[in-house]
Each structure stands twice: as structure tokens, then as C-alpha cells.
Write a protein that holds these residues in place. Sequence first.
Motif, mmCIF file in Angstrom:
data_model
loop_
_atom_site.group_PDB
_atom_site.id
_atom_site.type_symbol
_atom_site.label_atom_id
_atom_site.label_comp_id
_atom_site.label_asym_id
_atom_site.label_seq_id
_atom_site.Cartn_x
_atom_site.Cartn_y
_atom_site.Cartn_z
ATOM 1 N N LEU A 96 2.566 13.405 -0.119
ATOM 2 C CA LEU A 96 3.146 12.429 0.792
ATOM 3 C C LEU A 96 4.243 13.115 1.599
ATOM 4 C CD1 LEU A 96 3.166 9.465 1.672
ATOM 5 C CD2 LEU A 96 4.916 9.067 -0.061
ATOM 6 N N ASN A 99 5.657 9.632 5.138
ATOM 7 C CA ASN A 99 4.837 8.427 4.941
ATOM 8 C C ASN A 99 3.372 8.614 5.329
ATOM 9 O OD1 ASN A 99 6.773 6.792 3.758
ATOM 10 N ND2 ASN A 99 7.579 6.151 5.747
ATOM 11 N N ALA A 100 2.903 9.848 5.272
ATOM 12 C CA ALA A 100 1.497 10.122 5.565
ATOM 13 C C ALA A 100 0.993 11.186 4.584
ATOM 14 C CB ALA A 100 1.333 10.624 7.003
#
Length: 141
Positions: A96, A99-100
Motif C-alpha cells: 500500500l 492509498n493505492a
Amino acid sequence: MGFPLGRSLERESRRRPRGAEAARYAVLRTPDTFSWLAREVQGQGIGTLTRQAVCALFFDEFDAHKFTSGAHADNPGSAAVSRKVGYAQNGTKLELRDNAAALHHKFILDREGFVRPTTPITITGSSGVRALLGVARPTES
């Protein structure tokens, strides 16, 4: 090139190692390396020499068995430094980041694959650090 390792550990030398990595080192002897350099100093060999110096220190003085490292797929320069030092790719994983999901390449280095620097490295005063890490040699006990 000098590293103030002794100074940074000086205050802790009378106590037990702090943190999970220091406490596990005596058993696992597999440190994880990573680095970050400002863009304006990248491409000058600083990252490679620093990584080689750290690996030489841990292989020669602290009896490391292997090293691990990693680089995000969108950072080929970091992976190139690992390969220059002799690391071999050892799989991938998703991490992570911002947030991706980001693809992260894993690397491993053993003594036989280690590419030593051409610049001579001198290490002094490592016996106290060996004791701190729990890897003192018989003559130091």
C-alpha cells in the motif's frame, strides 16, 4: 567515507538493544537495506557505495548471513543500485503506497554474490557494536 555508527549507538551501549530488528539480529543475521537520495545527487555512485559499505560492515564485522532489500516497480534506479551491489531479485509483492496498490520487487544478497566496492573501506571499533547486537566473537566475551 565515514559513518558515525559508534556515536549513534554510544548511549545505548550499556543497555539491551532497542527495537525488533536489533533484538532479532543475533538469530536471523539478515538486515534489510534501503536508501533514498535527493534527485540532485542521484547517478553519482553515492547510493551504490553507501550500500556496499553497509554490506561490507555487516558481512565482515557483524557476521551477516544475507541481506534483503526492495524497490517499487516505478523506481528502476533503486533496483539498479541493488543489482550493482549483487542483489538478486527474489519475488514481488503488492504494498500500500499513497492509498493505492504498488508493485514492490524484493531482492536478496548473499556473501558470494556481494560486489565489493573498489574504494577501500576501513572499519574500526566494531567490537562494542557486535556485543550490542549479540554477535560478540569468542575473543571478545
